[in-house]
Design an enzyme around this catalytic site. Structure first.
Site, PDB file in Angstrom:
ATOM      1  N   CYS A 100      50.254   1.880 -27.468  1.00 19.52           N
ATOM      2  CA  CYS A 100      50.438   3.093 -26.659  1.00 19.52           C
ATOM      3  C   CYS A 100      51.397   2.839 -25.499  1.00 19.52           C
ATOM      4  CB  CYS A 100      49.090   3.572 -26.137  1.00 19.52           C
ATOM      5  SG  CYS A 100      48.144   2.310 -25.264  1.00 19.52           S
ATOM      6  N   HIS A 126      44.379   2.669 -21.976  1.00 20.25           N
ATOM      7  CA  HIS A 126      45.305   3.460 -22.789  1.00 20.25           C
ATOM      8  C   HIS A 126      46.436   3.995 -21.910  1.00 20.25           C
ATOM      9  CE1 HIS A 126      46.846   6.092 -25.825  1.00 20.25           C
ATOM     10  NE2 HIS A 126      46.545   7.186 -25.156  1.00 20.25           N
TER      11      HIS A 126
END
Length: 1285
Positions: free
Chosen positions: A103, A406
């Site tokens: 990510c 994330h």
């Protein structure tokens, strides 16, 4: 449910919508019989340049919720379907698929793509395929990715080609890295790749700024300085040691350039004053880049807990940032100022210690930014304030903790000013309110479902662009693309169309397992992939080619049938359906099928038999009692509602046997034999299933008149099902050779006669059994009476025994070996196995399957019923054994209640390779009767035959290898006794080792256990040496070295016996240690103690007796400890504790010292510790060590992590639980202050402790996960140096 009038002017509340945040449901229905249609997006896309607005698609459905910028909910549950990837987002933008933990990469790539200047410059670069491999070219793969992001119709695209160009493998996808670190490394790699091109200085032109690192003397005004470059500005969230964080980016920028005063011990040595003076040290911005990158330093290290932490404090940032207050306006060179222009020098100031990038050299001739630094004050031109205004266009957000989380990006399009959230494959529109939610910290009252914007979700990197109309670029439109990009767009479009067509084919392709009994290669397995519209005839031709039958069998002799591979059952055939599509035949296109296909073959003169649904398959083995052979199977199909009489008629037609005298035996599961004798009973009632195995025999012999379990048929089938083939490797020093131990010895010339001619001289089976049993009895009695018969006599006896066992013999033409005439079936199995036809599995881990196949698989019989696999390990009661009326034979005893139990245990533990390293018998083995009340004296004859190993079996040296066919119900004792003639010594003088697939050997020592856990082609090694006697245990002795880096050292293998005292065992052990380990020890200066893995336990006292005071078991291990003084442990009421002093003042641990306690009192422990340490009782702290011995712990953690001074009065209660010898106790002086460490000293000590604890195998708690350095390999991949990290 009332329909809504779309033309009505009623409010939602008047239309029965419930207010107050409650959910309201809408249902879309047909209008005038028409389905809802997909509408085109008339508003265009967010990025109109180069994108075809009319091609964008929007689906009717719920719009994304407001406030999905964080999208942490998407991250925590990425449940997207494959089809969703194919549908482009309504924003017009394409997402990036997260490979696993990439990510951070996706966020940076989307930011670079949405930067017009970077995207356009990348498009202008042209790839020369003749100069570089496109797979390893980073700029080319980025160019391809950007083209796909701009033109693809997919919802998301893969980044694997980009990461492959980085030189990464699949493991890198599982490593999460810092996005700022990736940005620096990627820019460095691009600069290296772009050397000697127009883009060589692109990174510097866009992202590089300049600053001055200066020190100014406060006494004379002399200033020493140098100019450095930077690619980003790291902003501290919370100053070191402060409890209050900076509230905004502007405040953090001001702190960044705030100078510090060097005074006191930190005074600066002034070159002009020639002495140490107070000075002012700081940084000044000289030049801001066109694209300004700000890194918010949210990750820090907490020195109190020794853990990495994330700072989630609130820090605001403006949409437009005015940088004019932070520029240097006093930078005129004066006579007292020393010019130091070494811009490439290593910076030792605070800027670069905070991850300032200094790896890019400064080119003073190129100045694309706002620079106030010049060589002359008259030439310096101050830019107006309006040119120092930057607008925010990218916010890279981190959601999570310092341990992991994330990344996603919030990016503004320069085309229309619309903000979007780029969260991996999901792209959605967001608002300014969503951007403000990334400031961090607490934002007041939130609803229960507001986890997407919890305080751990906050901005990490900010990217601003200078507001300068003369330089601000727009995205290149499709018509303005360079020619090489237009070609690339066309190429990628064709590739995408091809991929789409391929997916369409995949969605219409049936994939099913295919089997074929190849005439040459035996059973073959593959996967048949056939389009659903292909006919059965076309599929048969495809299967014919797939199974390589061309030139072996004609296509006309092949057909596809429905097949159940698990039960080996042919379900049905497809007569007359050659033109039926496969999708219809197989029940549609599915990801998996509950059945398989079999490509069946026939000879030209044969006719295919139709298989109808509902039939069961029976494999029929014809038994010949005269020759005692069992034929290969014949397949017969029957119905479950047929009677036994009808079934016999069916078999008679297939075999030619007489139905009137036919006996049919069903093997319901492994070796579970059932005589089918009720004529009117149906097959279903008898237990027939999809696939079955039966044995049939039809003769006029009187064998029909006796009870089935006493008949010759039962004995032959029983032997057939229980005989296994073992490969036995004889020892090097074994007396004699195989030539002297061969089975083939002439007896009255019968062995040279052909089998047919010797039939008249065959002894009856009863006579054979009686003689062989008598021989076993004699051998057993000789063993019991301690007979001193010589080896030659034993060999002679064994030879006689072999002749009794096989009275009729014939000479094998190839090996001149004698073949037992009553074992023709076994010889057929041997030859089939040697020839490679269905070779037996040698994997001991899969011995159940091997046992199952032992009687028929070599004849291509794979008809084991479904129940076989479930009851393979079941043993048989003794009424199923072949008994002979003979005297008591102890070593050839049958399967009593104990042996049944132990047999099952052996099977259950086969996968664990558990060995029982003791000759001690379990309880119950001395029982005189078995479960059925039969005396053990009624021993039975168990089959045994050995022959030299042939060349085809030569996995070992054929001169030392035997092939043994033996009934696996034979005990290890009887098996060893039968091996005596071949080994050349008595069974007590050699050991049996079982060899596993990985060539590990484990000794088999349970003499009363059978060979039921062995299977076909298992290997056995025979080694000379004394075998364990009853009551003896093999023991591994390890030396305990408490103060050594490796406290556990293996010494010797020895034998302890039941009833032996500890002192007697030490007396036998010490000479062995002196001889093998060169340890000359005194018996009064050594002790034995319990060993539990690496932990020392109970101290064994000299008078303790094994099995009475000390529980001893198989594979036992014991510690031997050398004492510095005579043993102080005299009673079991005493407690031996290992203590270790911790000195906080020196940050060191002392050596182990043993303390002997008379009771479990805490006070006594503390008094003993005071005696050995001279610490006053009131100042003594103690704590129990954790984990396995030696309970290692980092010196940086021990002071606060252990449970010091638990509030208990005895040692045997929580939280201490010290109930046995060997516990580890740390102690310290409570008045001793911990050593003060500087940051460098602490880091150095941390590295040493980490290295030390890793070597000892103990986890370093303050480094829970070793992070892998982020690297991009310019040569296409990492070096293959095994020592490289």
């Amino acid at each position: 449910m009332a329909p809504l009038d779309h033309s009505s002017e009623m409010s939602l509340s008047d239309s029965a919508f419930e207010p107050g945040g409650k959910r309201n449901f809408l249902q879309l229905t047909d209008k005038d019989g028409e389905q809802p249609q997909i509408a085109s997006d008339e508003s265009g896309t967010a990025d109109s340049s180069g994108m075809d607005d009319s091609s964008q698609e929007r689906f009717i459905g719920p719009l994304p919720r407001d406030g999905t910028a964080g999208c942490s909910g998407d991250y925590s549950s990425p449940s997207y379907s494959y089809s969703s990837i194919l549908n482009k987002s309504e924003t017009g933008y394409v997402g990036l698929v997260n490979q696993a933990m990439t990510c951070y990469l996706n966020s940076l790539l989307q930011t670079l793509f949405m930067t017009p200047e970077f995207r356009n410059a990348l498009y202008n670069w042209e790839f020369e395929e003749s100069e570089e491999d496109p797979v390893t070219s980073i700029p080319y793969q980025l160019q391809r990715l950007f083209v796909l992001l701009q033109t693809s119709k997919k919802r998301a695209i893969e980044t694997t080609d980009v990461t492959r160009s980085f030189g990464w493998d699949s493991s890198e996808a599982w490593q999460q890295h810092d996005v700022q670190e990736l940005c620096r490394v990627m820019f460095d790699a691009l600069e290296q790749k772009w050397k000697q091109t127009e883009q060589a200085d692109l990174i510097n032109q866009l992202y590089q700024g300049k600053l001055k690192d200066y020190v100014r003397c406060l006494e004379c005004g002399y200033e020493s300085w140098r100019i450095d470059t930077y690619l980003d500005i790291p902003l501290v969230i919370r100053p070191f040691g402060a409890s209050q964080a900076y509230g905004s980016v502007e405040e953090a920028l001001q702190a960044f350039i705030q100078p510090e005063t060097l005074d006191g011990p930190n005074q600066y040595f002034c070159e002009r004053c020639k002495k140490k003076c107070d000075a002012r040290k700081g940084l000044r911005f000289l030049h801001f880049p066109y694209l300004l990158t700000l890194q918010l330093k949210r990750f820090d290290f907490d020195y109190t807990t020794m853990h990495r932490i994330k700072l989630n404090d609130r820090m605001t940032f403006p949409e437009e940032l005015d940088m004019s207050p932070f520029i240097d306006v006093e930078d005129e060179k004066s006579p007292q100022t020393e010019s130091c222009t070494d811009s490439g020098a290593e910076n030792e100031g605070s800027c670069h210690s905070d991850q300032m990038s200094n790896d890019f050299s400064t080119d003073d001739c190129v100045d694309e930014g706002i620079c106030l630094d010049s060589t002359s004050s008259t030439e310096r031109v101050l830019k107006p304030k309006s040119l120092l205004t930057f607008e925010l266009f990218s916010v890279m957000v981190h959601s999570g903790s310092a341990a992991g989380g994330h990344y996603y990006a919030c990016i503004k399009s320069f085309s229309d000013g619309q903000w979007c959230s780029f969260n991996d494959q999901h792209v959605s529109k967001i608002t300014q309110d969503d951007i403000r939610k990334t400031y961090g910290g607490s934002s007041g009252n939130r609803g229960y479902y507001s986890s997407a914007f919890a305080s751990s979700t906050n901005a990490y990197m900010l990217i601003y662009r200078l507001k300068d109309p003369s330089r601000n670029a727009k995205y290149l439109a499709a018509e303005d693309f360079p020619e090489h990009i237009k070609s690339l767009v066309q190429k990628e479009k064709e590739s995408e169309e091809q991929e789409k067509r391929q997916r369409e084919i995949e969605r219409n392709t049936c994939k099913i397992k295919l089997f074929c009994m190849h005439p040459v290669k035996m059973m073959m397995e593959s996967k048949l992939e056939v389009h659903k519209d292909k006919t059965l005839g076309e599929a048969t031709e495809m299967a014919y080619k797939l199974m390589e039958l061309e030139g072996v069998v004609s296509l006309d002799c092949c057909r596809l049938v429905k097949y159940d591979e698990f039960h080996e059952y042919l379900e049905r055939s497809y007569e007359g359906e050659e033109d039926t599509p496969m999708g219809l035949l197989l029940g549609g296109v599915k990801s998996s099928y509950m059945f398989d296909l079999l490509l069946e073959t026939r000879r030209p003169e044969q006719v295919f038999q139709p298989y109808k649904p509902g039939e069961v398959m029976v494999k029929v083995h014809v038994v010949d009692l005269k020759s005692e052979t069992i034929a290969s199977p014949i397949s017969v199909r029957a119905y479950l509602n047929q009677t036994i009489t009808e079934f016999k008629q069916l078999i008679a037609q297939a075999t030619g046997l007489s139905a009137e005298t036919m006996r049919v035996v069903l093997e319901r599961c492994y070796n579970d034999l059932r005589l089918l004798c009720v004529p009117n009973k149906t097959l279903k009632a008898e237990g027939f299933f999809r696939s079955n195995k039966v044995f049939v025999e039809s003769s006029e012999l009187t064998d029909h008149q006796v009870t089935f379990t006493d008949s010759l048929l039962w004995k032959l089938l029983d032997r057939h099902g229980n005989t296994i083939r073992l490969l036995v490797l004889l020892p090097e020093q074994s007396p004699g050779t195989l030539a002297n131990r061969t089975l083939c010895q002439k007896v009255g010339g019968d062995s040279d006669a052909p089998f047919e001619g010797s039939k008249g001289n065959r002894k009856s089976v009863e006579a054979i059994l009686e003689e062989s049993t008598e021989k076993l009895k004699n051998l057993s009695l000789q063993q019991q009476q301690g007979s001193s018969t010589s080896d030659s006599q034993k060999s002679s006896d064994a030879s006689d025994f072999e002749h009794i066992e096989s009275p009729t013999q014939e000479v094998d033409s190839n090996s001149s070996l004698c073949v037992a005439a009553d074992n023709r079936e076994l010889e057929n199995r041997l030859r089939a196995t040697v020839g490679g036809a269905g070779g037996a599995s040698s994997d001991p881990e899969n011995h159940f399957a091997c046992e199952e196949r032992s009687d028929s698989e070599v004849n291509n019989d794979r008809s084991t019923s479904s129940v076989d696999s479930d009851i393979l390990s079941s043993s048989h009661s003794s009424d199923t054994l072949c008994n002979a009326d003979s005297g008591p034979i102890q070593l050839a005893n049958g399967l009593d209640s104990h042996s049944i139990t132990s047999s099952r245990r052996s099977k259950a533990h086969e996968g664990k390779k558990e060995t029982w390293d003791t000759a001690e018998e379990d309880s119950g083995t001395d029982s005189e009767y078995d479960d059925n009340g039969k005396s053990k004296a009624e021993a039975q004859y168990l089959y045994f035959r050995a022959e030299p190993c042939s060349q085809d079996d030569a996995t070992w040296d054929t001169q030392k290898c035997l092939v043994v066919h033996v009934d696996k119900r034979i005990t290890l004792a009887a098996f060893k006794q039968n091996l005596e003639p071949y080994v050349g010594v008595t069974s007590t003088q050699f050991k049996v080792f079982r060899v596993y697939a990985n060539n590990q050997e484990f000794e088999s020592v349970r003499l009363n256990e059978t060979l039921s856990s062995f299977s076909d082609d298992n290997k056995i090694t025979i080694r000379l040496g004394r075998a364990l006697k009853k009551g003896e245990y093999r023991v591994k002795v390890y030396q305990l070295l408490v103060n050594e880096p490796e406290p556990c050292k293996f010494l010797v293998d020895t034998v302890f016996a039941k009833g032996m005292t500890v002192r007697q065992s030490k007396e036998e052990l010490l000479p062995q240690l002196k001889e093998q380990c060169k340890l000359d020890l005194s018996i009064d200066r050594v002790r034995l103690r319990k060993k539990t893995w690496k932990n020392p336990g109970t101290v064994f006292l000299d008078y303790h007796v094994y099995e009475e005071d000390i529980s001893i078991s198989s594979n036992w291990e014991v510690f031997l400890e050398v004492l510095n003084e005579p043993e102080k442990m005299k009673s079991m009421s005493q407690l031996a504790v290992l203590t270790r002093r911790w000195s906080p003042a020196t940050m060191k641990l002392g050596p182990f010292q043993e303390v002997i306690l008379e009771s479990s009192s805490v006070e006594e422990l503390k008094e003993k510790l005071c005696e050995i340490s001279d610490i006053p009782l009131e100042n003594l702290d103690f704590a129990k060590g954790r984990g396995t011995f030696p309970c290692d712990i980092s010196v940086l953690e021990i002071h606060q992590d252990l449970d010091w001074n638990p509030k208990v009065s005895t040692l045997n209660v929580w939280p201490l639980y010290i109930c046995d010898d060997g516990a580890v106790v740390f102690y310290r002086d409570s008045t001793e202050e911990p050593l003060e460490l500087s940051e460098d000293e602490r880091n150095e000590l941390m590295k040493k402790e980490s290295s030390r604890l890793l070597k000892t195998g103990h986890r370093v708690s303050y480094s829970p996960r070793k992070e892998k350095a982020l690297k991009i390999y310019l040569d296409g991949g990492p070096a293959k140096d095994p020592g490289q990290d």
